[in-house]
Design a protein around this motif. Structure first.
Motif, PDB file in Angstrom:
ATOM      1  N   ALA A 110       0.671  -1.209  -0.125  1.00  0.00           N
ATOM      2  CA  ALA A 110       0.082   0.013  -0.005  1.00  0.00           C
ATOM      3  C   ALA A 110       0.786   1.220  -0.004  1.00  0.00           C
ATOM      4  O   ALA A 110       2.183   1.152   0.196  1.00  0.00           O
ATOM      5  CB  ALA A 110      -1.010  -0.126   1.130  1.00  0.00           C
ATOM      6  N   PHE A 111       0.437   2.366  -0.266  1.00  0.00           N
ATOM      7  CA  PHE A 111       1.182   3.644  -0.560  1.00  0.00           C
ATOM      8  C   PHE A 111       1.791   3.935   0.787  1.00  0.00           C
ATOM      9  O   PHE A 111       2.798   4.816   0.731  1.00  0.00           O
ATOM     10  CB  PHE A 111       0.033   4.649  -1.119  1.00  0.00           C
ATOM     11  CG  PHE A 111      -0.424   5.408  -0.092  1.00  0.00           C
ATOM     12  CD1 PHE A 111      -1.775   5.169   0.483  1.00  0.00           C
ATOM     13  CD2 PHE A 111      -0.025   6.802   0.591  1.00  0.00           C
ATOM     14  CE1 PHE A 111      -2.445   5.698   1.322  1.00  0.00           C
ATOM     15  CE2 PHE A 111      -0.657   7.310   1.573  1.00  0.00           C
ATOM     16  CZ  PHE A 111      -1.899   6.983   1.660  1.00  0.00           C
ATOM     17  N   LYS A 112       1.145   3.331   2.029  1.00  0.00           N
ATOM     18  CA  LYS A 112       1.941   3.796   3.382  1.00  0.00           C
ATOM     19  C   LYS A 112       3.580   3.513   3.163  1.00  0.00           C
ATOM     20  O   LYS A 112       4.136   4.086   4.069  1.00  0.00           O
ATOM     21  CB  LYS A 112       1.240   3.055   4.455  1.00  0.00           C
ATOM     22  CG  LYS A 112      -0.440   3.411   4.556  1.00  0.00           C
ATOM     23  CD  LYS A 112      -0.848   4.725   4.920  1.00  0.00           C
ATOM     24  CE  LYS A 112      -2.222   4.881   5.299  1.00  0.00           C
ATOM     25  NZ  LYS A 112      -3.296   4.434   4.298  1.00  0.00           N
ATOM     26  N   ASP A 143      -3.625  -0.463   6.896  1.00  0.00           N
ATOM     27  CA  ASP A 143      -2.280  -0.298   5.932  1.00  0.00           C
ATOM     28  C   ASP A 143      -1.244   0.418   6.659  1.00  0.00           C
ATOM     29  O   ASP A 143       0.078   0.118   6.570  1.00  0.00           O
ATOM     30  CB  ASP A 143      -2.770   0.350   4.705  1.00  0.00           C
ATOM     31  CG  ASP A 143      -3.574  -0.538   3.886  1.00  0.00           C
ATOM     32  OD1 ASP A 143      -3.597  -1.808   3.767  1.00  0.00           O
ATOM     33  OD2 ASP A 143      -4.402   0.216   3.128  1.00  0.00           O
ATOM     34  N   THR A 254      -9.473   8.997  -0.250  1.00  0.00           N
ATOM     35  CA  THR A 254      -8.838   9.892   1.218  1.00  0.00           C
ATOM     36  C   THR A 254      -9.534   9.223   2.202  1.00  0.00           C
ATOM     37  O   THR A 254     -10.907   8.862   2.235  1.00  0.00           O
ATOM     38  CB  THR A 254      -9.341  11.221   0.736  1.00  0.00           C
ATOM     39  OG1 THR A 254      -8.605  11.830  -0.085  1.00  0.00           O
ATOM     40  CG2 THR A 254      -8.954  12.145   1.957  1.00  0.00           C
ATOM     41  N   GLY A 255      -8.910   9.281   3.423  1.00  0.00           N
ATOM     42  CA  GLY A 255      -9.415   9.037   4.700  1.00  0.00           C
ATOM     43  C   GLY A 255      -9.106   9.851   5.821  1.00  0.00           C
ATOM     44  O   GLY A 255      -9.700  10.612   6.050  1.00  0.00           O
ATOM     45  N   ASN A 256      -7.900   9.766   5.936  1.00  0.00           N
ATOM     46  CA  ASN A 256      -7.304  10.787   7.140  1.00  0.00           C
ATOM     47  C   ASN A 256      -6.658  12.266   6.537  1.00  0.00           C
ATOM     48  O   ASN A 256      -6.059  12.954   7.332  1.00  0.00           O
ATOM     49  CB  ASN A 256      -6.080   9.998   7.800  1.00  0.00           C
ATOM     50  CG  ASN A 256      -6.281  10.229   9.428  1.00  0.00           C
ATOM     51  OD1 ASN A 256      -6.914  11.141   9.866  1.00  0.00           O
ATOM     52  ND2 ASN A 256      -5.769   9.170  10.130  1.00  0.00           N
ATOM     53  N   PHE A 257      -6.981  12.107   5.206  1.00  0.00           N
ATOM     54  CA  PHE A 257      -6.476  13.543   4.678  1.00  0.00           C
ATOM     55  C   PHE A 257      -4.929  13.591   4.457  1.00  0.00           C
ATOM     56  O   PHE A 257      -4.396  14.908   4.263  1.00  0.00           O
ATOM     57  CB  PHE A 257      -7.250  14.532   5.190  1.00  0.00           C
ATOM     58  CG  PHE A 257      -7.405  15.989   4.350  1.00  0.00           C
ATOM     59  CD1 PHE A 257      -8.297  15.883   3.364  1.00  0.00           C
ATOM     60  CD2 PHE A 257      -6.398  17.078   4.493  1.00  0.00           C
ATOM     61  CE1 PHE A 257      -8.557  17.150   2.454  1.00  0.00           C
ATOM     62  CE2 PHE A 257      -6.770  18.063   3.470  1.00  0.00           C
ATOM     63  CZ  PHE A 257      -7.816  18.111   2.536  1.00  0.00           C
ATOM     64  N   ASP A 259      -2.508  11.906   2.428  1.00  0.00           N
ATOM     65  CA  ASP A 259      -1.904  11.675   1.137  1.00  0.00           C
ATOM     66  C   ASP A 259      -2.518  13.012   0.343  1.00  0.00           C
ATOM     67  O   ASP A 259      -1.539  13.560  -0.566  1.00  0.00           O
ATOM     68  CB  ASP A 259      -2.561  10.545   0.532  1.00  0.00           C
ATOM     69  CG  ASP A 259      -1.848   9.821  -0.666  1.00  0.00           C
ATOM     70  OD1 ASP A 259      -0.789  10.402  -0.616  1.00  0.00           O
ATOM     71  OD2 ASP A 259      -2.252   8.716  -1.065  1.00  0.00           O
ATOM     72  N   SER A 307      -9.631   1.237   4.444  1.00  0.00           N
ATOM     73  CA  SER A 307      -8.617   2.032   4.931  1.00  0.00           C
ATOM     74  C   SER A 307      -9.116   3.454   5.052  1.00  0.00           C
ATOM     75  O   SER A 307      -8.464   4.494   5.447  1.00  0.00           O
ATOM     76  CB  SER A 307      -7.290   2.152   4.163  1.00  0.00           C
ATOM     77  OG  SER A 307      -6.971   0.740   4.370  1.00  0.00           O
ATOM     78  N   MET A 308     -10.429   3.707   4.347  1.00  0.00           N
ATOM     79  CA  MET A 308     -10.974   5.151   4.636  1.00  0.00           C
ATOM     80  C   MET A 308     -12.335   4.941   5.215  1.00  0.00           C
ATOM     81  O   MET A 308     -12.884   6.046   5.054  1.00  0.00           O
ATOM     82  CB  MET A 308     -11.266   5.545   2.880  1.00  0.00           C
ATOM     83  CG  MET A 308     -10.015   5.189   2.143  1.00  0.00           C
ATOM     84  SD  MET A 308     -10.134   6.027   0.423  1.00  0.00           S
ATOM     85  CE  MET A 308     -11.644   5.022  -0.277  1.00  0.00           C
ATOM     86  N   HIS A 386      -9.908   0.814  -2.851  1.00  0.00           N
ATOM     87  CA  HIS A 386      -9.726   2.084  -2.634  1.00  0.00           C
ATOM     88  C   HIS A 386      -9.377   2.754  -3.830  1.00  0.00           C
ATOM     89  O   HIS A 386     -10.039   3.990  -4.162  1.00  0.00           O
ATOM     90  CB  HIS A 386      -8.482   2.278  -1.617  1.00  0.00           C
ATOM     91  CG  HIS A 386      -8.863   1.561  -0.435  1.00  0.00           C
ATOM     92  ND1 HIS A 386      -8.545   0.188  -0.276  1.00  0.00           N
ATOM     93  CD2 HIS A 386      -8.870   1.813   1.025  1.00  0.00           C
ATOM     94  CE1 HIS A 386      -8.640  -0.498   1.017  1.00  0.00           C
ATOM     95  NE2 HIS A 386      -9.101   0.817   1.544  1.00  0.00           N
ATOM     96  N   THR A 410      -3.922   3.393  -4.482  1.00  0.00           N
ATOM     97  CA  THR A 410      -3.243   3.316  -2.877  1.00  0.00           C
ATOM     98  C   THR A 410      -2.864   2.185  -2.624  1.00  0.00           C
ATOM     99  O   THR A 410      -2.166   1.893  -1.640  1.00  0.00           O
ATOM    100  CB  THR A 410      -4.049   4.251  -2.147  1.00  0.00           C
ATOM    101  OG1 THR A 410      -5.353   3.715  -2.317  1.00  0.00           O
ATOM    102  CG2 THR A 410      -4.235   5.693  -2.329  1.00  0.00           C
ATOM    103  N   ALA A 411      -3.404   0.883  -3.035  1.00  0.00           N
ATOM    104  CA  ALA A 411      -3.165  -0.214  -2.625  1.00  0.00           C
ATOM    105  C   ALA A 411      -2.915  -1.323  -3.733  1.00  0.00           C
ATOM    106  O   ALA A 411      -3.804  -1.064  -4.803  1.00  0.00           O
ATOM    107  CB  ALA A 411      -4.130  -0.873  -1.552  1.00  0.00           C
TER     108      ALA A 411
HETATM  109  C1  LIG Z   1      -4.441   4.954   4.103  1.00  0.00           C
HETATM  110  C2  LIG Z   1      -5.070   4.473   3.013  1.00  0.00           C
HETATM  111  C3  LIG Z   1      -5.890   5.601   2.224  1.00  0.00           C
HETATM  112  C4  LIG Z   1      -6.255   6.918   2.890  1.00  0.00           C
HETATM  113  O1  LIG Z   1      -5.041   7.852   2.895  1.00  0.00           O
HETATM  114  P1  LIG Z   1      -5.369   8.982   4.085  1.00  0.00           P
HETATM  115  O2  LIG Z   1      -3.754   9.483   3.788  1.00  0.00           O
HETATM  116  O3  LIG Z   1      -5.621   8.519   5.157  1.00  0.00           O
HETATM  117  O4  LIG Z   1      -6.304  10.076   3.394  1.00  0.00           O
HETATM  118  C5  LIG Z   1      -6.372   5.286   0.920  1.00  0.00           C
HETATM  119  N1  LIG Z   1      -6.149   4.023   0.540  1.00  0.00           N
HETATM  120  C6  LIG Z   1      -5.422   3.039   1.114  1.00  0.00           C
HETATM  121  C7  LIG Z   1      -5.350   1.887   0.379  1.00  0.00           C
HETATM  122  C8  LIG Z   1      -4.810   3.441   2.333  1.00  0.00           C
HETATM  123  O5  LIG Z   1      -3.893   2.500   2.878  1.00  0.00           O
END
Ligand SMILES: *Cc1c(COP(=O)(O)O)cnc(C)c1O
Length: 467
Positions: A110-112, A143, A254-257, A259, A307-308, A386, A410-411
């Motif tokens: 995942a992008f993390k 993630d 987007t989830g936690n804003f 990225d 994750s969102m 996602h 993102t994943a």
């Molecule tokens: C964390 C995550 C998101 C959301 O990213 P934020 O930076 O929290 O907005 C979206 N897609 C995937 C797969 C993630 O792991």
């Protein structure tokens, strides 16, 4: 570079202190005292450069005074050598002028990973020489935890505790965390939602006694180092598509804003970005906030893009601070209202400013499933849920066809095999290096959604508290 808190009450810190501190002591988030600007010539000069070279140029103003050029370069080279693609974050064409930015080639898919791999090295660098130890505590909807555990496993000066909502992460996500058996890694399954986990972590940061006792540090996207690392791929992708001569738009699941806020920073640094599109699932607090001007917390609905599945979006505070002309006390008041009544209104001027670059919308489960199917039929690509949310929202907000539209992937689809299979009938395969994930031994502890119980658990196991 100096760093200031979004609530204006905590001391200014230098880069390494901001990195190790995570949440500011006034409850705010650290942001650079000002946005560095890159000239259009400098940005144009990124064409043809490696990911590591662009990363170095983008990060240098943020770490100036703390890390030498050679040290930064060595850390970046090591961090991105763990990626399975030479370009680190390659672009893939999906339509005439529609693109996917693949952010999932790191060790946990995942992008993390993009941020966490460099973050762990920045932590090591900051601790080295100071003879300090830290306890990292983080909450994950799946993630962040696996990326953090993979990046921090086996590190000498750091213990890591990751809270995940029990039964609400995918099996691949859980196993990527719980099969890491290093002594410094601790997984806690909490009886609650991701927001409960995040609230517990915030409460630990606000418990100053506990915080000092265990040397608490955070790697959630409230950590400035995470955002900083994510700015880079906006530059590499925009330049690959003709920037800065040509503007580019992004659709960001987007989830936690965190990225998408990195995209905002890239824009403030001088990258011509036309639109940043906030793409949410049915947990759409951000889409509602940007469209209605009211940030009102609802309840979390579990979806196929877990994750969102978030209602309290921490990094939004960084945007609020900036579009409110960096009015710390004003942000503090809004956050107090949020705490007391579950919502607040965004001031008119701030909202207008945010809307000059942000658009926002949501995709429900049916649209997300349909997009997984359709993307595969039209391009042969299997996308994760996602990414599918991002693609569905991008399509609806397409606008000027001459402006490239980049959706952040993102994943990797194999991180969410059940959902991808249900939508498309196809089973995405794990990359060979993870093929035995389902045979590996797991280790985790379970805990009630109770601050004291979790603090006691951490106290008993942290090597800082023991020292
Ligand atoms: C964390 C995550 C998101 C959301 O990213 P934020 O930076 O929290 O907005 C979206 N897609 C995937 C797969 C993630 O792991």
């Amino acid at each position: 570079m100096k760093y200031v808190s979004t609530r204006g009450q905590a001391p200014e810190l230098d880069f390494e202190e901001a990195l190790l501190t995570g949440l500011a002591r006034d409850g705010g988030l650290y942001v650079p005292a000002s946005w560095p600007r890159l000239s259009q010539d400098e940005i144009a000069g990124f064409a043809g450069k490696s990911y590591v070279d662009v990363a170095q140029a983008v990060m240098t103003p943020f770490v100036e005074g703390a890390i030498s050029a050679e040290e930064l370069k060595a850390m970046l080279a090591e961090a991105y050598a763990s990626f399975g693609h030479r370009a680190v974050t390659p672009l893939k064409q999906m339509g005439d002028n529609d693109w996917l930015l693949e952010l999932f080639h790191g060790p946990t898919l995942a992008f993390k990973d993009v941020a966490m791999q460099i973050l762990a090295r920045l932590f090591d660098h900051a601790l080295k020489g100071k003879g300090r130890r830290l306890t990292i505590v983080g909450a994950t909807s799946g993630d962040t935890g696996s990326a953090a555990i993979e990046a921090f496993r086996g590190r000498d000066a750091i213990d890591i505790f990751i809270l995940h909502p029990k039964g609400r992460v995918s099996e691949v996500q859980r196993r990527q965390m719980t099969t890491v058996l290093d002594d410094n890694v601790h997984n806690i399954a909490v009886d609650g939602s991701f927001d409960d986990c995040q609230a517990l972590v915030k409460a630990m940061f606000n418990d100053m006694t506990f915080r000092d006792e265990v040397g608490l540090a955070g790697v959630n996207s409230i950590n400035w180092g995470r955002v900083m690392a994510q700015i880079v791929y906006y530059f590499t992708s925009a330049v690959a598509l003709g920037g800065p001569a040509r503007p580019v738009s992004y659709s960001v699941p987007t989830g936690n804003f965190g990225d998408i806020f990195a995209g905002y920073v890239a824009r403030e640094m001088g990258l011509p970005i036309d639109k940043l599109i906030v793409a949410t699932n049915v947990n759409d607090i951000l889409a509602r906030a940007l469209n209605s001007g009211r940030y009102d917390v609802g309840t979390v609905t579990p979806t196929i893009s877990p994750s969102m599945d978030i209602q309290v979006s921490s990094n939004f505070e960084r945007l609020l601070f900036d579009v409110c002309d960096r009015d710390g006390p004003g942000v503090e008041r809004m956050m107090q209202q949020l705490q007391q009544s579950g919502g607040f209104g965004i001031p008119e001027g701030a909202l207008t400013k945010a809307r000059t670059c942000f658009a926002a919308d949501r995709a429900d489960e049916a649209e997300t499933n349909a997009m997984i199917r359709r993307a595969n039929e039209t391009t042969g690509e299997l996308v994760d849920p996602h990414t599918a949310v991002g693609l569905a929202v991008a399509e609806r907000h397409r606008g000027d066809a001459s402006i490239p539209m980049v959706t952040l992937a993102t994943a990797h689809p194999a991180k969410f095999p059940a959902a991808v299979e249900a939508a498309s009938g196809l089973t995405p395969a794990l990359p060979p290096r993870m093929a035995d994930l389902f045979e590996r031994e797991e280790r985790l502890d379970e805990c009630a959604n109770d601050l004291k119980a979790i603090e006691d658990f951490i106290r008993a196991r942290s090597r800082v508290a023991a020292a």
